[in-house]
Structures are given as structure tokens and as C-alpha cells.
Write an enzyme that holds these catalytic residues in place. Structure first.
Site, mmCIF file in Angstrom:
data_model
loop_
_atom_site.group_PDB
_atom_site.id
_atom_site.type_symbol
_atom_site.label_atom_id
_atom_site.label_comp_id
_atom_site.label_asym_id
_atom_site.label_seq_id
_atom_site.Cartn_x
_atom_site.Cartn_y
_atom_site.Cartn_z
ATOM 1 N N ASP A 59 1.034 -6.978 -5.038
ATOM 2 C CA ASP A 59 0.028 -6.805 -4.393
ATOM 3 C C ASP A 59 0.330 -6.050 -3.061
ATOM 4 O OD1 ASP A 59 -1.698 -7.878 -6.200
ATOM 5 O OD2 ASP A 59 -1.806 -9.944 -5.163
ATOM 6 N N TYR A 289 -9.037 -4.322 -3.425
ATOM 7 C CA TYR A 289 -8.187 -5.471 -3.305
ATOM 8 C C TYR A 289 -8.864 -6.297 -2.239
ATOM 9 C CZ TYR A 289 -4.078 -8.218 -2.053
ATOM 10 O OH TYR A 289 -2.867 -9.195 -2.211
#
Length: 788
Positions: A59, A289
Site C-alpha cells: 500500500d 486507495y
């Protein structure tokens, strides 16, 4: 060709025991690898055997950077990274083909500053948790843990409860009047509602009319007056759309509009981020995201959104130059885009049957907010009419509004977003009232219809919901987008707060923890400290602050708090809590008297149980007097219901005397309900007792009933297999048969006096038996030790 392998989050973490962060050894850390993570690491190691490149694509945030760093460290420890393997780091904001391809064109190295910020945060949280928690266990048994962000959030909830406890309502009155333009019109369908703003030429404030008497005097003067239109004013104002979602605002709106918890919202959002498989067999993420505090949208996405708005609603609905949003709360990193659909043309209706109902609702929320944020403002036309006496000694005001141009509100009237309409964005359709007010001009006579006097009481500040708590944490700069849901979940799991509907209520256990921390660890619960720490961690991320220096500075101060609190006697903690919560703790005592009703000499005080996790009101003459008035938590760590905690203290009731020993048989009300007792409390002697939890009406208990119950436990004989006793006992929820660690409940249709040894052995073999004692130990995880 790429082989894609998951790490399933962090492959290692700080060992869950004391000493895993070592301040005396330059803050070296002891890491452990969960057994499942070894499997994932092995898969990566095997895949590397014939590879030339290792691309780390975790991430795009601080935690993601740490995951990549941990993987490299572990592979190096296992000699799995050959010198000819090229290791790179890539990040992308959405799981789409174009985004991933673009990220592969701009690889980079691990960002050491982000890793250092992660290490500093992890070490801080560990040092706070593993130093405060043992003190909590000793000083407040049953209170399990405290953490940096968790403690500040708990403090917010408990401080609000203190405000509510101390709130004193104030009375005030409002005067509403219904006017009609024509004296002969039917009031039911032809009236204008107005509220009083001026009386005796003075402008009224909220508390200007504070009693019914004053309100009646005003009504009398109104009824004897004539009125006309004094003025009329029409204005236009623009209402701008809300900015696109970030993590915190998505959680807030999902809580307010969809009634989703923060944890559930993030679970659904993760599902949307990971995406679906399309009809052509390709997979794609549906949103960008989800852990972000950035409000910006990429130029390419903005152009696409504006183009689609023009197609769907018309060119005059799309924002002319593309709206830019900037964060106005503390400690915003704004490193990532706002949360938006990866393709604005992927309408919610196209995902019906692909997504489950709740995931689709959340996608609709994100889709509509993203569309709205790039649209023109709504134009609202407002009218304000003042009605009063010609000398303006009494003035009323009527107002209304209507939407002249819907602008961004058009998206909330779209068939695609029917489930996301709300009062904030819904069209304010009061055209009839608006037109009636528009037709009035200054000097027009107007006639009095009905006068309404309404009494009000000021209300205490509302308790936090999950949404409003997240909003407050964000405003104060406490925590990060990725921490809010986890923080609230921990508070619930620890039984520090309880959710009733949307509202978060602090449990007394939580209030004790918050008071303890506020008293002995003021820095930990200080909102500005927690927010400033986030700023310092951001400075580490930017390379402006050295991470070990930050830890050293904090540990120097924090260790002194720990040393001081470790020397505090538990009686001092009891006195502090009694002083803080005395009104709550002793509110249920008869006549507010704290004299012990048992010995009539002692005083009832708040005490912490030395055995188990109980907190109770008991006599200060213990052990001479063992009277307990009420308890807050039982030995099984379950909360007593509010009705139980509020019950009045009752003196023991004498049922009679035992026919053989001539001892008194008393019925008493203790921490776990009513029970009968043989004999009185004496120093060094515990009298025999039997629970009355199975008796519905304790007032009907007789001496004979008590003698029967006090017979138990009864040994029925020895078990033929091992010679150990088989015992018939009276337990909390009825009679049971016990043999060593095996317990069998006695069926309710079977009378205790009819149970023989033979029947007991059969019950011990039934499927309802359970075993008491400690559960089996969990297998130890493998671990790696490293000083960083």
C-alpha cells in the site's frame, strides 16, 4: 510476465511481551514472525529462485512502506536475495491496469524516512501500551489496556459524559404566531408561520423569555395588537458541494446515512478497492486507495468527471475550471488522492447483482459525492418577511427558500443515487410558502390567527456517535485515517464503551480508566500532545526529525510517570475514583446515607476487589464487617445491568434459626443477587451460603426453603473409575453434578432429592457436560530478533 504474490499484511511485528522495545539499547526492537507469515515468506523465497527482479507493491502509505521493508529484511536474513536480483518499490493509488502500468514505469527505492516514522510510531505505541497496561492490571483489575490514540479517544467520550452529568438545564420560551392575509380565510390551509424576534422594541435572545408568566404577558399584548407587513427582502446565496471523501468523512457519512460502523465501512471499502472481475475476464478496482487524508483528484480524473457531468446533466452543471480542494484540519499529509471511483462512467446500476447490497450502497455514496464535488453550486433564493406593529415595538419574522438552480444537487435527484438522498442535499421544495411571502409588500395589513407558546429546556451536549467521534479526532489531529476504525473497535472490545444504536456510551470501566490516566498520566490523555506527536511523526516521514531522538525525548518524560504511578498505593486510586465518581457511586443509597446498614458503625466506601476483577461499595470496617452494598462488575467480568446497579441497599432479613445449631438463617442481597446464609459474618470465618438466583419471588422464601438449599453441596459417592467424589451442587444457574473437572447440569424437570449416584453417572456422560479449568495454551510463534 509477472508472478504476483501476496504478503497478507505485515510479515512480522513486535513480540507481544515486555522488553520488545529496549530504550537502554538505543531503542533496539525484538520482532516476531507469526507462523502463517513464514508460509508467505517461503512462497516469495521459492519464487525468487529463478527471478531477476523483485518488485514490492504494498500500500502507498507508511504501513505499506514498512511491509516492504520487513519483507526485504526477512529475505536478507534467509539469504534469499542474491546480488543479481534487482529490488524496487512501486506505488499506485488504484488497482487498475493503467495505474499499475504507470507505476512500473517509475520504480524507486524503499523510503527510509517513512520506515523510520513507522518504527517511531510502533515503538511509541508499544512503550505506552506495555508500560501503562501492567499498571492498570494492578491498580484497576479487569481494565485490560491503554494506548496512545485509544486513550485520547476514550478521554473524549468520558469528558463528554462528565459534561452531561454536570449539565444544568435552563428554561426558555418561544412565541410562534400564525398570520393570515385575509381575515376571513380558513386558517387551516392559509396561514404564515412566524416567530417573535422583537418585543418592547428590544431584540430577543434565546433566554429573553424565561418563564410561562412572561410568555403569557407577551401573548396578552399580541392579542390586543394590530399587525402589518413591515419589510420584505429577497436574497440569493450559493451552496457549494462538499469535498470528495477521505477516510474520515467516508466513515462519518456511512455512519450517518447508512448506519454502518467504522469497521464495517472500511471492510466494504477494502472490498471495493480490491475490485471485481469484469465480464471480459479482467479484474479491476472500483475505487481508489481508501486510507487517505488528501482531497485532491488527479487532473485526468477531473476532466473525465466534468465531461461525464456535461453529458448527463448539461454543460452548465459542470464546474468551469475543475474544483480544487485543500485540507483544513491538523496534520493532513495529503499524500494520496481522495476516495473516488476509478471510472466515473461505471454507474452504480451497472454493479447491481455484482456487489452485495451494502457494498453497492457505499459505492453509490462515493460515486455521487465524486460527481457532486466537480459540479456548479446550487443557487438558493431566500425570502425574509418582517411582520409587526406599525411602531415596530413587536416584530415577527417569516422566511422561506427555494432552489433556483439545482447545481450539484441534481446528482442527488438522479435515479442512480436514490438511496443516498438526504436532508442536506435534498431539494427544499417550499414553493407555496415562498410565493405567498413574495406576494406580501410593506404596509399590507395582516391578521392574527393563532398564538403558540412553547416551553423549551436547554439540552446537554450530545454523546458521540462513531461518525462524530471520527470527526472530532480528525479536527484535533489525533490518529490517522487508518487508525480510526481500529481505535473504536478496541474501545468496544475492551468494554470501555458500548454502542446503543448510533450512540457511544462510556462504561464505568472505561470512565475509571480515563480518570486513572488523566490523573496519573496527564500527557497520554492530553489532546494536544497526541496531535503534536502525529506532527512529529510526519516530520520524521519528511526527514526533518531524527526518529530515535524523538523516542528518547518522549521516553525520558514518560518513564517518570510510570515510576511515580508504580509507587501509588491502590487505596489512593480508590480514593481518587471515589472523589471523581462519588455522585454516581452512592446515588442509590437510601437517604444518601453512607452508614453501613449491617454493622451500623462503618462507612460505605468504593473498593477494588483484591480477588478477581470486581469493584464494589463496601464497609470500611472490613474484615470485621464484610457487608457489600453493590458491585459494578462480577467475577466473570460481566456488567451488572443498570437496574441492578441502581437497586437500593437492603439490610439482611432474618428467616429464623437452624433447628440443630440454633444459628441465625439470614437472607441477604449481595453483589451477585439474593442468597441465604447460615450464621453471621465473623472474622476468619466464612459462613455457608446458597444462591437464590433460581427463585423468581425472593419475598416468598421461607425458613424451610432456606434449610433445603443450605443442604448442598451433597457428596453422592465416589466415582467407580477413579474413586474421586461425585458431588451435587447448587450453582448460579441451577443444580449441577461435578466430578473432578467435569460438570453436568441437572435437568429442570429432575428434583435434586431424587438424584441418585446411578443417575448422576448417566448425567456425567451426557452431551451437555462441560469441563472447567484453564484452556490449552496456544502454540508459540516463530520469531526473529533484530536491533534496528
Amino acid at each position: 510476465m509477472f508472478e504476483v504474490l501476496p504478503s497478507y499484511g505485515h510479515v512480522r511485528d513486535l513480540a507481544a511481551r515486555s522488553g520488545s522495545v529496549r530504550p537502554d539499547d538505543d531503542f533496539s526492537m525484538v520482532w516476531e514472525v507469526p507462523s502463517a507469515a513464514w508460509t508467505h515468506l517461503k512462497s516469495i523465497k521459492v519464487a525468487l529462485s529463478g527471478a531477476q527482479n523483485l518488485i514490492l507493491a504494498s500500500d502507498p502509505d507508511r504501513e505499506g512502506e514498512a511491509i516492504s521493508w520487513h519483507i526485504i529484511e526477512m529475505l536478507q536474513q534467509q539469504d534469499a536475495l542474491r546480488d543479481d536480483i534487482n529490488v524496487t518499490r512501486v506505488v499506485f493509488n488504484e488497482i487498475t491496469e493503467s495505474s499499475i502500468k504507470a507505476s512500473l514505469q517509475s520504480p524507486r527505492e524503499i523510503d527510509a524516512n517513512l520506515v523510520h516514522a513507522y518504527l517511531a510510531r510502533r515503538a511509541l505505541d508499544y512503550l505506552i501500551g506495555f508500560n501503562i497496561s501492567p499498571l492498570l492490571w494492578r491498580k484497576l483489575p479487569g481494565c485490560q489496556s491503554a494506548g496512545r490514540v485509544q486513550s485520547a479517544a476514550l478521554s473524549l467520550i468520558c469528558d463528554r459524559e462528565m459534561e452531561i452529568d454536570g449539565f444544568k438545564p435552563q428554561e426558555y420560551w418561544t412565541v410562534l404566531v400564525e398570520f393570515k392575509k385575509n381575515k376571513n380565510l380558513d386558517l387551516a390551509n392559509n396561514f404564515l408561520s412566524s416567530h417573535l424576534t422583537h418585543f418592547d422594541t428590544k431584540k430577543l435572545s434565546q433566554f429573553s423569555v424565561s418563564s410561562h408568566t412572561e410568555a403569557m404577558e407577551i401573548e396578552e399584548k399580541i392579542n390586543s395588537s394590530n399587525f402589518e407587513v413591515l419589510s420584505s427582502k429577497i436574497t440569493k446565496k450559493q451552496r457549494n458541494p462538499s469535498p470528495p471523501y477521505i477516510t474520515s468523512t467516508l466513515q462519518q457519512d456511512a455512519a450517518n446515512k447508512l448506519d454502518f460502523s467504522s469497521t464495517y465501512t472500511m471492510k466494504l471499502a477494502q472490498k471495493l478497492y480490491e475490485g471485481i472481475q469484469l465480464s471480459d475476464g479482467k479484474s479491476t478496482g472500483l475505487i481508489t486507495y481508501i486510507r487517505t487524508d488528501g482531497l485532491h483528484i488527479s487532473d485526468e480524473a477531473t476532466k473525465d468527471i466534468q465531461s461525464y457531468i456535461s453529458e448527463r446533466y448539461g454543460q452548465n452543471f459542470a464546474s468551469k475550471n475543475g474544483r480544487k480542494y485543500f485540507k483544513k484540519v491538523k496534520n493532513a499529509q495529503e499524500a494520496h488522492e481522495a476516495i473516488r471511483p476509478t471510472d466515473i462512467r461505471r454507474l452504480p446500476s451497472k454493479l447491481v447483482g455484482v456487489l452485495d447490497d451494502d457494498a453497492l450502497k457505499l459505492y453509490k455514496l462515493i460515486w455521487s459525492r465524486t460527481m457532486a464535488c466537480q459540479m456548479e453550486p446550487a443557487t438558493i433564493e431566500q425570502i425574509q418577511v418582517d411582520i409587526g406593529k406599525p411602531d415596530q415595538s413587536i416584530i415577527f419574522r417569516s422566511s422561506s427558500s427555494k432552489v433556483q438552480f439545482p447545481g450539484y444537487q441534481a446528482v442527488y435527484e438522479d435515479v442512480e443515487t436514490t438511496s443516498t438522498r438526504d436532508n442536506e442535499n435534498g431539494r427544499d421544495d417550499r414553493s407555496e410558502v415562498f410565493e405567498a411571502l413574495r406576494n406580501l409588500t410593506a404596509g399590507d395589513p395582516i391578521y392574527l390567527g393563532k398564538v403558540k407558546l412553547e416551553q423549551h429546556q436547554t439540552q446537554p451536549p450530545p454523546r458521540y456517535s462513531e461518525g462524530s467521534l471520527v470527526k472530532k479526532l480528525e479536527e484535533l489531529g489525533i490518529g490517522r485515517p487508518s487508525t480510526y476504525a481500529a481505535t473504536i473497535k478496541v474501545l468496544k472490545d475492551r468494554n470501555y464503551v458500548i454502542a446503543k444504536g448510533r450512540t457511544l456510551y462510556p462504561e464505568f470501566r472505561g470512565r475509571m480508566v480515563s480518570a486513572f490516566l488523566s490523573h496519573y498520566f496527564t500527557e497520554v490523555t492530553d489532546y494536544s500532545f497526541t496531535a503534536d506527536m502525529e506532527t512529529e511523526l510526519d516530520n520524521v516521514s519528511a526527514g526533518l526529525t531524527e526518529w530515535k531522538g524523538l523516542l528518547r525525548d518522549y521516553w525520558t518524560r514518560f518513564s517518570k510517570y510510570c515510576e511515580h504511578t508504580g509507587n501509588v498505593h491502590i487505596h489512593q486510586v480508590e480514593k481518587m475514583l471515589e472523589k471523581t465518581f462519588g455522585d454516581f457511586l452512592f446515588a442509590s443509597l437510601p437517604n444518601e446515607s453512607r452508614t453501613c446498614p449491617s454493622c451500623l458503625q462503618g462507612t460505605l466506601i468504593f473498593k477494588v476487589s483484591r480477588f478477581g476483577a470486581g469493584y464494589f461499595i463496601g464497609c470500611d470496617q472490613h474484615p470485621k464487617c464484610k457487608y457489600i452494598a453493590k458491585t459494578l462488575y462480577g467475577e466473570e467480568d460481566e456488567d451488572i445491568t443498570s437496574e441492578d446497579t441502581k437497586r437500593n441497599v437492603e439490610p439482611p432479613k432474618l428467616l429464623g434459626v437452624h433447628p440443630s445449631s440454633n444459628e441465625k438463617i439470614l437472607m441477604k442481597n449481595g453483589p451477585y443477587g439474593y442468597y441465604v446464609q447460615l450464621g453471621e459474618d465473623k472474622k476468619g470465618y466464612v459462613p455457608k451460603r446458597a444462591s437464590l438466583s433460581q427463585v423468581k419471588d425472593v419475598s416468598s422464601v421461607t425458613l424451610e426453603d432456606a434449610l433445603e438449599l443450605l443442604r448442598y453441596p451433597v457428596t453422592l459417592g465416589n466415582h467407580p473409575d477413579d474413586g474421586q467424589p461425585v458431588v451435587l451442587k447448587l450453582a448460579k444457574f441451577g443444580f449441577t453434578i461435578r466430578h473432578r473437572r467435569t460438570i453436568a447440569p441437572v435437568p429442570k424437570n429432575l428434583k435434586p432429592k431424587d438424584i441418585t449416584m446411578e443417575k448422576a453417572l448417566k448425567l456425567l456422560l451426557s452431551k451437555d457436560v462441560r469441563r472447567c479449568g484453564r484452556p490449552k495454551r496456544q502454540p508459540q510463534v516463530e520469531e526473529a530478533v533484530e536491533a534496528t
